[in-house]
Design an enzyme around this catalytic site. Sequence first.
Site, PDB file in Angstrom:
ATOM      1  N   LYS A  14     -16.321 -18.166  35.717  1.00  0.00           N
ATOM      2  CA  LYS A  14     -17.370 -18.936  35.010  1.00  0.00           C
ATOM      3  C   LYS A  14     -16.769 -20.177  34.342  1.00  0.00           C
ATOM      4  CE  LYS A  14     -18.358 -15.397  32.361  1.00  0.00           C
ATOM      5  NZ  LYS A  14     -17.357 -14.407  32.854  1.00  0.00           N
ATOM      6  N   ARG A  89     -25.292 -11.922  27.526  1.00  0.00           N
ATOM      7  CA  ARG A  89     -24.462 -10.816  28.015  1.00  0.00           C
ATOM      8  C   ARG A  89     -25.161  -9.476  27.841  1.00  0.00           C
ATOM      9  NH1 ARG A  89     -19.341 -13.510  28.160  1.00  0.00           N
ATOM     10  NH2 ARG A  89     -17.842 -11.900  27.695  1.00  0.00           N
ATOM     11  N   ARG A 128      -3.833 -15.706  34.273  1.00  0.00           N
ATOM     12  CA  ARG A 128      -4.556 -16.863  33.704  1.00  0.00           C
ATOM     13  C   ARG A 128      -3.813 -17.526  32.539  1.00  0.00           C
ATOM     14  NH1 ARG A 128     -10.607 -16.046  31.939  1.00  0.00           N
ATOM     15  NH2 ARG A 128      -9.727 -14.247  30.885  1.00  0.00           N
ATOM     16  N   ARG A 161      -4.482 -15.802  26.853  1.00  0.00           N
ATOM     17  CA  ARG A 161      -5.429 -15.242  25.889  1.00  0.00           C
ATOM     18  C   ARG A 161      -5.016 -13.849  25.442  1.00  0.00           C
ATOM     19  NH1 ARG A 161     -11.346 -16.289  28.424  1.00  0.00           N
ATOM     20  NH2 ARG A 161     -11.556 -14.145  27.689  1.00  0.00           N
ATOM     21  N   ARG A 172     -12.402  -4.357  28.782  1.00  0.00           N
ATOM     22  CA  ARG A 172     -13.513  -5.304  28.979  1.00  0.00           C
ATOM     23  C   ARG A 172     -14.365  -4.896  30.174  1.00  0.00           C
ATOM     24  NH1 ARG A 172     -10.036 -10.450  29.240  1.00  0.00           N
ATOM     25  NH2 ARG A 172     -11.916 -11.670  29.576  1.00  0.00           N
TER      26      ARG A 172
END
Length: 230
Positions: A14, A89, A128, A161, A172
């Site tokens: 996203k 969400r 990431r 992160r 998650r």
Amino acid sequence: MNVVVLLGAPGAGKGTQAPLLATRLGIPIVATGDLFRAAVRDGTAMGQDARRYMDAGQLVPDEITVRLLLDRLGRPDAAAGVILDGFPRTGVQAAALDRELAGRDARVGAAILVDVPIDELVRRMSGRWVCRAAGHPHHETFSPPQVVGVCDLDGSELYQRADDRPATIRARMDQQLGALAEVIDHYRSSGVLRTVDGLQGIGGVAEAIGTTLDDAGIRPADALKEPSAG
Ligand code: AP5
Ligand code: MG
């Protein structure tokens, strides 16, 4: 007013696609994850509250999240529309957004689901690196920065992160995929859900989203203002 919702599991892409869409449509990105991370960085009470949930891989409660989003939508730069990354969400958030837009005589024009299998999501989040200035995502294998440790888009420092640790990535997935299914159903029912294959490369996904927007009749904000020919 163009309102485009980018839907997808954690790590689906996203945040990678949002800047491409923002350039295409000429409207700002509103990413609740980025707003929460900024609040954590600024040390606000809301940020401290949100951090507990984010570090545990859980969704921040609807009450806090909806208030944050509505405040942001009230800013002048959101008047022509927004790309929503990471909101809604939950079903409650989706309903709150519908109510707010109805009050402005607007609605969600397209909810684009970037569909990616779980194994690939884990691979994407594990490698990431995002930038300090705007959270622009890079990946050490799939989209490495031109200069190590430096954002290609704005030159700021890249970091990993806190919620991209393996245990938090798993949490998650466990905590959030059920709620995502609820939001997908919401937009399927209202007829604006569009699904793109997120397993393609970044350029392929961007192209598929572009085609989807054309099909949905969603054009840049400037084009909306031009008088129609004839
Ligand atoms: P948020 O920041 O929104 O995180 P998320 O939804 O978990 O999504 P991610 O940012 O992890 O993934 P992404 O889809 O943006 O993927 P990306 O483009 O980076 O939320 C963080 C937390 O805040 C939540 O867990 C929750 O606690 C809280 N929160 C936020 N919003 C909330 C809400 N509305 N309600 C309640 N709580 C909320 O890509 C991932 C990686 O893959 C990158 O390295 C990228 O370079 C790479 N990549 C991208 N596309 C491709 C591709 N096509 N091929 C190969 N690699 C790719
Ligand atoms: Mg993101």
